[in-house]
Enzyme design. Structure first.
Site, mmCIF file in Angstrom:
data_model
loop_
_atom_site.group_PDB
_atom_site.id
_atom_site.type_symbol
_atom_site.label_atom_id
_atom_site.label_comp_id
_atom_site.label_asym_id
_atom_site.label_seq_id
_atom_site.Cartn_x
_atom_site.Cartn_y
_atom_site.Cartn_z
ATOM 1 N N HIS A 171 0.855 -1.195 0.000
ATOM 2 C CA HIS A 171 0.000 0.000 0.000
ATOM 3 C C HIS A 171 0.888 1.241 0.000
ATOM 4 O O HIS A 171 1.921 1.271 0.667
ATOM 5 C CB HIS A 171 -0.909 -0.030 1.235
ATOM 6 C CG HIS A 171 -2.027 0.974 1.208
ATOM 7 N ND1 HIS A 171 -2.766 1.237 0.068
ATOM 8 C CD2 HIS A 171 -2.552 1.771 2.181
ATOM 9 C CE1 HIS A 171 -3.698 2.163 0.361
ATOM 10 N NE2 HIS A 171 -3.578 2.499 1.620
ATOM 11 N N CYS A 312 -25.488 20.840 16.811
ATOM 12 C CA CYS A 312 -25.871 19.982 17.936
ATOM 13 C C CYS A 312 -25.745 18.522 17.509
ATOM 14 O O CYS A 312 -25.412 18.216 16.372
ATOM 15 C CB CYS A 312 -27.315 20.259 18.350
ATOM 16 S SG CYS A 312 -27.680 22.001 18.632
HETATM 17 C C1 LIG Z 1 -8.805 2.278 1.817
HETATM 18 C C2 LIG Z 1 -7.778 1.522 1.101
HETATM 19 C C3 LIG Z 1 -7.723 1.523 -0.299
HETATM 20 C C4 LIG Z 1 -8.605 2.414 -1.151
HETATM 21 O O1 LIG Z 1 -8.148 3.739 -1.066
HETATM 22 P P1 LIG Z 1 -8.811 4.909 -1.965
HETATM 23 O O2 LIG Z 1 -7.898 6.047 -1.756
HETATM 24 O O3 LIG Z 1 -10.158 5.166 -1.401
HETATM 25 O O4 LIG Z 1 -8.851 4.399 -3.349
HETATM 26 C C5 LIG Z 1 -6.822 0.682 -0.913
HETATM 27 N N1 LIG Z 1 -5.987 -0.103 -0.184
HETATM 28 C C6 LIG Z 1 -5.981 -0.102 1.164
HETATM 29 C C7 LIG Z 1 -5.031 -0.982 1.903
HETATM 30 C C8 LIG Z 1 -6.862 0.718 1.861
HETATM 31 O O5 LIG Z 1 -6.840 0.729 3.194
#
Ligand SMILES: *Cc1c(COP(=O)(O)O)cnc(C)c1O
Length: 383
Positions: A171, A312
């Site tokens: 990621h 609120c």
């Molecule tokens: C949330 C997430 C995504 C998607 O991210 P976007 O920016 O909404 O496309 C992809 N991979 C992982 C590991 C995530 O946590």
């Protein structure tokens, strides 16, 4: 129940409209640009507030084969509702979750030999391998394993009976920053992992912000969330996406104020002269942030009007001086009204956050109404 939007919402205090045509169009726009990589549609956090079940159903009918969520509980929720796509639960699970994982055929992220053992055992017992994805931490330092640890674990999982290593993934840390050059070093480390484990053919590393701009990160599939919902990351050219979600309410009260009258807790806002205020039945418990008090705007009668006083838990006030507003009038908090519109990005900027948070924070108390061309096709019950 299947009626047009106007009739379905006539006596609702607040509701969220989900435009499934826009969702389809966004998914098609994204998919077309990813090809030949597949789309893994990210539907975590109740599909970023849009309602995970209906969004998943709609995407799967349209041909999406892969869904991703954060937690196993979210994956099980989709399975219980009869969603039959591949579902990847991306975040941490425990060995004790193995029965639920394998019984429900959920792809999971495997980070330890102990977890692999528990999953493999269930896989053997059920005669269907547990499917795991090996996550390399290439520098985000969130979930995953360092390159050497991932490679070592990968070797132990390779060929383990009852287990299938179905994917290799990572990621990106700086995907939506204006300078995302850090992605280059992450990509290089991921390529090293792929070279060390060429026997894992299915690879995925891109999210929305990288999927369109960086073809080299698309690999076999890309995990796209926010773009499906019509939000374009800041550094990404807009492929013509449309917002999917609108947040609406009906004025609960319209009142005259005299000079000096204050509104809402603390009476922070005071009328400078004769004024009119309307009460909007959405509050911070619904995800409409308290910090929007005296800052945000909404649409009434096609006009932008300011929020006044503190937000609120269940409601807030707006200044409708000079606007022909009455009880029951439709108020748009997010979405389009005549020629005006308010986007999640605008609201996010006002509250010092990002559209991901603005959308996913929208609470379950507000009913979701799903429509195609103004005809209601489904409703999610509130709460
Ligand atoms: C949330 C997430 C995504 C998607 O991210 P976007 O920016 O909404 O496309 C992809 N991979 C992982 C590991 C995530 O946590």
């Amino acid at each position: 129940m299947f009626t047009n939007l106007a009739r379905a919402t006539a006596d609702l205090n607040h509701w969220i409209e989900i435009d499934l045509d826009a969702l389809d169009a966004n998914a098609t726009a994204v998919r077309t640009r990813l090809e030949p990589a597949e789309l893994i549609a990210v539907v975590k956090a109740n599909a970023y507030g849009h309602g995970a079940l209906e969004v998943s159903r709609s995407l799967s009918v349209q041909g999406t084969e892969w869904l991703a969520v954060a937690w196993l509980s979210e994956a099980l929720h989709l399975r219980r509702a009869g969603i039959s796509c591949r579902i990847l639960a991306m975040e941490h699970i425990f060995p004790a979750n193995a029965v639920a994982v394998v019984t429900n055929d959920i792809d999971v992220c495997c980070h330890s030999l102990e977890l692999a053992g528990a999953l493999a055992k269930e896989g053997l017992r059920l005669g269907r391998p547990a499917r795991v994805h090996l996550k390399v931490d290439t520098g985000l330092h969130r979930f995953g394993l360092a390159l050497a640890d991932a490679t070592a674990l990968g070797e132990k999982l390779r060929g383990m009976p009852g287990l299938e290593v179905a994917g290799l993934w990572t990621h990106m840390a700086n995907a939506d920053e204006s300078d995302d050059s850090y992605s280059d070093s992450q990509a290089a480390m991921f390529d090293a992992a792929a070279a060390a484990m060429p026997w894992i053919p299915f690879k995925h590393s891109a999210n929305s912000a990288t999927a369109l701009r960086r073809p080299e990160l698309r690999h076999s599939a890309s995990r796209v969330g926010v773009m499906l919902y019509g939000v374009v990351p800041d550094n990404t050219p807009d492929p013509g996406l449309r917002p999917v979600l609108s947040l609406k309410a009906r004025a609960a009260r319209v009142m005259d104020l005299a000079e000096g009258d204050g509104v809402s807790y603390g009476l922070e806002w005071k009328a400078k002269g004769p004024a009119r205020a309307a009460l909007v039945p959405v509050g911070y418990a619904d995800g409409w942030r308290r910090s929007l008090g005296n800052k945000g705007a909404v649409l009434v009668g096609g006009q932008r009007v300011p929020m006044i006083g503190r937000v609120c838990m269940d409601q807030f006030l707006i200044d409708v001086t000079g606007v022909a507003a009455t009880e029951g009038d439709e108020i748009t908090l997010l979405g389009k009204q005549r020629e005006e519109s308010i986007t999640a990005a605008e609201v996010a900027a006002l509250t010092g956050t990002i559209p991901w948070e603005t959308l996913s924070a929208l609470g379950r108390r507000i009913p979701r109404i799903y429509h195609r061309r103004g005809e209601v096709v489904a409703m999610d019950e509130a709460l």
